[in-house]
Design a protein around this motif. Structure first.
Motif, PDB file in Angstrom:
ATOM      1  N   ILE A   1       0.865  -1.202   0.034  1.00 12.97           N
ATOM      2  CA  ILE A   1      -0.006  -0.024  -0.001  1.00 12.97           C
ATOM      3  C   ILE A   1       0.728   1.165  -0.021  1.00 12.97           C
ATOM      4  CG2 ILE A   1      -0.396   0.100   2.543  1.00 12.97           C
ATOM      5  CD1 ILE A   1      -3.020   1.017   0.022  1.00 12.97           C
ATOM      6  N   LEU A   2       2.052   1.267   0.747  1.00  9.52           N
ATOM      7  CA  LEU A   2       2.880   2.365   0.732  1.00  9.52           C
ATOM      8  C   LEU A   2       3.464   2.749  -0.533  1.00  9.52           C
ATOM      9  CD1 LEU A   2       5.022   1.919   3.890  1.00  9.52           C
ATOM     10  CD2 LEU A   2       3.113   3.480   3.561  1.00  9.52           C
ATOM     11  N   LEU A   3       3.883   1.808  -1.645  1.00 11.23           N
ATOM     12  CA  LEU A   3       4.161   1.995  -2.801  1.00 11.23           C
ATOM     13  C   LEU A   3       3.170   2.628  -3.808  1.00 11.23           C
ATOM     14  CD1 LEU A   3       5.677  -1.602  -3.288  1.00 11.23           C
ATOM     15  CD2 LEU A   3       7.128   0.593  -2.634  1.00 11.23           C
ATOM     16  N   VAL A   4       2.014   2.604  -3.527  1.00 11.69           N
ATOM     17  CA  VAL A   4       1.109   3.248  -4.337  1.00 11.69           C
ATOM     18  C   VAL A   4       0.440   4.482  -3.908  1.00 11.69           C
ATOM     19  CG1 VAL A   4       0.193   1.060  -5.602  1.00 11.69           C
ATOM     20  CG2 VAL A   4      -0.941   1.879  -3.652  1.00 11.69           C
ATOM     21  N   LEU A   5       0.741   4.489  -2.672  1.00  8.55           N
ATOM     22  CA  LEU A   5       0.172   5.986  -2.031  1.00  8.55           C
ATOM     23  C   LEU A   5       0.600   7.289  -2.597  1.00  8.55           C
ATOM     24  CD1 LEU A   5      -0.866   5.133   1.613  1.00  8.55           C
ATOM     25  CD2 LEU A   5      -2.200   5.688  -0.140  1.00  8.55           C
ATOM     26  N   PRO A   6       2.082   7.484  -2.716  1.00  6.51           N
ATOM     27  CA  PRO A   6       2.489   8.631  -3.122  1.00  6.51           C
ATOM     28  C   PRO A   6       2.026   8.997  -4.661  1.00  6.51           C
ATOM     29  CG  PRO A   6       4.321   7.298  -2.284  1.00  6.51           C
ATOM     30  CD  PRO A   6       3.223   6.453  -2.568  1.00  6.51           C
ATOM     31  N   PRO A   7       2.128   8.275  -5.687  1.00  2.33           N
ATOM     32  CA  PRO A   7       1.301   8.658  -6.810  1.00  2.33           C
ATOM     33  C   PRO A   7       0.106   9.125  -6.786  1.00  2.33           C
ATOM     34  CG  PRO A   7       1.927   6.417  -7.034  1.00  2.33           C
ATOM     35  CD  PRO A   7       2.681   6.864  -5.943  1.00  2.33           C
ATOM     36  N   ILE A   8      -0.787   8.389  -5.703  1.00  2.28           N
ATOM     37  CA  ILE A   8      -2.184   8.671  -5.569  1.00  2.28           C
ATOM     38  C   ILE A   8      -2.189  10.003  -4.875  1.00  2.28           C
ATOM     39  CG2 ILE A   8      -4.183   7.993  -4.399  1.00  2.28           C
ATOM     40  CD1 ILE A   8      -3.250   5.019  -4.917  1.00  2.28           C
ATOM     41  N   ALA A   9      -1.399  10.236  -3.838  1.00  2.00           N
ATOM     42  CA  ALA A   9      -1.625  11.559  -3.161  1.00  2.00           C
ATOM     43  C   ALA A   9      -1.266  12.754  -3.979  1.00  2.00           C
ATOM     44  CB  ALA A   9      -0.791  11.406  -1.889  1.00  2.00           C
ATOM     45  N   ALA A  10       0.140  12.395  -4.522  1.00  3.89           N
ATOM     46  CA  ALA A  10       0.406  13.675  -5.462  1.00  3.89           C
ATOM     47  C   ALA A  10      -0.625  14.055  -6.437  1.00  3.89           C
ATOM     48  CB  ALA A  10       1.830  13.313  -6.049  1.00  3.89           C
ATOM     49  N   ASN A  11      -0.945  13.246  -7.265  1.00  2.00           N
ATOM     50  CA  ASN A  11      -1.902  13.450  -8.391  1.00  2.00           C
ATOM     51  C   ASN A  11      -3.343  14.071  -7.668  1.00  2.00           C
ATOM     52  OD1 ASN A  11      -0.946  12.766 -11.128  1.00  2.00           O
ATOM     53  ND2 ASN A  11      -0.195  11.216  -9.880  1.00  2.00           N
ATOM     54  N   THR A  12      -3.779  13.485  -6.707  1.00  2.00           N
ATOM     55  CA  THR A  12      -4.990  13.978  -6.010  1.00  2.00           C
ATOM     56  C   THR A  12      -4.952  15.208  -5.554  1.00  2.00           C
ATOM     57  OG1 THR A  12      -5.556  11.563  -5.512  1.00  2.00           O
ATOM     58  CG2 THR A  12      -6.693  13.241  -4.457  1.00  2.00           C
ATOM     59  N   LEU A  13      -3.867  15.892  -5.093  1.00  2.00           N
ATOM     60  CA  LEU A  13      -3.447  16.887  -4.501  1.00  2.00           C
ATOM     61  C   LEU A  13      -3.224  17.959  -5.609  1.00  2.00           C
ATOM     62  CD1 LEU A  13      -1.679  16.070  -1.103  1.00  2.00           C
ATOM     63  CD2 LEU A  13      -4.036  16.615  -1.540  1.00  2.00           C
ATOM     64  N   ILE A  14      -2.588  17.547  -6.489  1.00  2.00           N
ATOM     65  CA  ILE A  14      -2.195  18.805  -7.513  1.00  2.00           C
ATOM     66  C   ILE A  14      -3.116  18.890  -8.762  1.00  2.00           C
ATOM     67  CG2 ILE A  14      -0.084  19.006  -9.307  1.00  2.00           C
ATOM     68  CD1 ILE A  14       1.654  17.786  -7.255  1.00  2.00           C
ATOM     69  N   ILE A  15      -3.457  17.917  -9.234  1.00  2.00           N
ATOM     70  CA  ILE A  15      -4.340  18.024 -10.436  1.00  2.00           C
ATOM     71  C   ILE A  15      -5.771  18.731 -10.536  1.00  2.00           C
ATOM     72  CG2 ILE A  15      -5.503  16.534 -12.242  1.00  2.00           C
ATOM     73  CD1 ILE A  15      -2.060  16.592 -12.454  1.00  2.00           C
ATOM     74  N   PRO A  16      -6.348  18.713  -9.406  1.00  2.00           N
ATOM     75  CA  PRO A  16      -7.510  19.369  -9.123  1.00  2.00           C
ATOM     76  C   PRO A  16      -7.269  20.854  -9.442  1.00  2.00           C
ATOM     77  CG  PRO A  16      -7.490  17.586  -7.457  1.00  2.00           C
ATOM     78  CD  PRO A  16      -6.246  17.693  -8.245  1.00  2.00           C
ATOM     79  N   PHE A  17      -6.266  21.265  -8.812  1.00  2.00           N
ATOM     80  CA  PHE A  17      -5.878  22.719  -8.944  1.00  2.00           C
ATOM     81  C   PHE A  17      -5.716  23.322 -10.531  1.00  2.00           C
ATOM     82  CE2 PHE A  17      -5.320  21.943  -4.558  1.00  2.00           C
ATOM     83  CZ  PHE A  17      -6.116  23.091  -3.902  1.00  2.00           C
ATOM     84  N   VAL A  18      -5.127  22.303 -11.402  1.00  2.00           N
ATOM     85  CA  VAL A  18      -4.810  22.477 -12.536  1.00  2.00           C
ATOM     86  C   VAL A  18      -6.096  22.481 -13.325  1.00  2.00           C
ATOM     87  CG1 VAL A  18      -3.681  21.265 -14.673  1.00  2.00           C
ATOM     88  CG2 VAL A  18      -2.446  21.099 -12.710  1.00  2.00           C
ATOM     89  N   LEU A  19      -7.156  21.621 -12.915  1.00  2.00           N
ATOM     90  CA  LEU A  19      -8.245  21.453 -13.631  1.00  2.00           C
ATOM     91  C   LEU A  19      -9.241  22.653 -13.350  1.00  2.00           C
ATOM     92  CD1 LEU A  19      -9.361  17.807 -12.981  1.00  2.00           C
ATOM     93  CD2 LEU A  19      -8.351  18.698 -15.263  1.00  2.00           C
ATOM     94  N   ARG A  20      -8.974  23.194 -12.187  1.00  2.00           N
ATOM     95  CA  ARG A  20      -9.788  24.440 -11.768  1.00  2.00           C
ATOM     96  C   ARG A  20      -9.165  25.635 -12.390  1.00  2.00           C
ATOM     97  NH1 ARG A  20     -14.520  26.662  -9.478  1.00  2.00           N
ATOM     98  NH2 ARG A  20     -13.900  28.488  -8.582  1.00  2.00           N
ATOM     99  N   TYR A  21      -8.014  26.058 -12.076  1.00  2.00           N
ATOM    100  CA  TYR A  21      -7.392  27.105 -12.468  1.00  2.00           C
ATOM    101  C   TYR A  21      -6.638  27.188 -13.829  1.00  2.00           C
ATOM    102  CZ  TYR A  21      -8.443  27.870  -7.719  1.00  2.00           C
ATOM    103  OH  TYR A  21      -9.132  28.244  -6.515  1.00  2.00           O
TER     104      TYR A  21
END
Length: 163
Positions: A98-118
């Motif tokens: 689970i730790l191996l997949v958490l960093p990419p999930i977290a990074a994209n979940t936190l960054i991409i929404p702001f790209v979509l919005r702004y």
């Protein structure tokens, strides 16, 4: 040393090429407000080789360019994948899948929404984008990446024998 450098560059290039190919083949679901970028399953590869880190970054960068992304998406989307790959590499010794997949999930979940919005000016709540991007990342990184991880662990010596 020279042979190891050639291997590193070759592995990074192949990973980038596969990332781009998957992104383009599945372009209809790789971009947009609700996306499942299947190429993100490759973000488990830093477990096997550090060459995956630049390979994933370059692959995402090229995929975003070829997919017609705007500059903030090209830069920040690629940065999210880079951070995810670095995170996966950083937790590789903890032995928890689970730790191996958490960093990419977290990074994209936190960054991409702001790209979509702004970046794209899509006027929906950031939280909505976090849910949709997060679900897509869980499916691609968590589910498909987990399957890929299981397959590669069985064949590790054959595929990544120089690392």
């Amino acid at each position: 040393m020279k042979n190891k450098n050639i291997t590193f560059i070759t592995q990074a290039a192949v990973i980038a090429a596969v990332y781009v190919a998957l992104t383009m083949i599945f372009a209809p679901i790789s971009f947009g407000q609700i996306q499942i970028r299947l190429a993100e399953a490759l973000t488990i590869l830093p477990l096997f080789t550090p060459a995956a880190i630049p390979g994933l970054f370059v692959g995402c960068l090229l995929g975003n360019i070829m997919g017609g992304g705007i500059l903030p998406d090209i830069l920040f989307g690629s940065l999210a994948t880079l951070l995810g790959a670095l995170g996966t590499y950083g937790v590789r010794h903890f032995g928890q899948r689970i730790l191996l997949v958490l960093p990419p999930i977290a990074a994209n979940t936190l960054i991409i929404p702001f790209v979509l919005r702004y970046g794209y000016g899509i006027h929906l709540p950031i939280l909505f984008f976090m849910v949709t991007v997060g679900i897509g990342e869980i499916l691609s990184c968590g589910v498909l990446g987990g399957i890929l991880l299981g397959i590669l662990k069985k064949r590790r010596r054959v595929i990544f024998r120089n690392y």
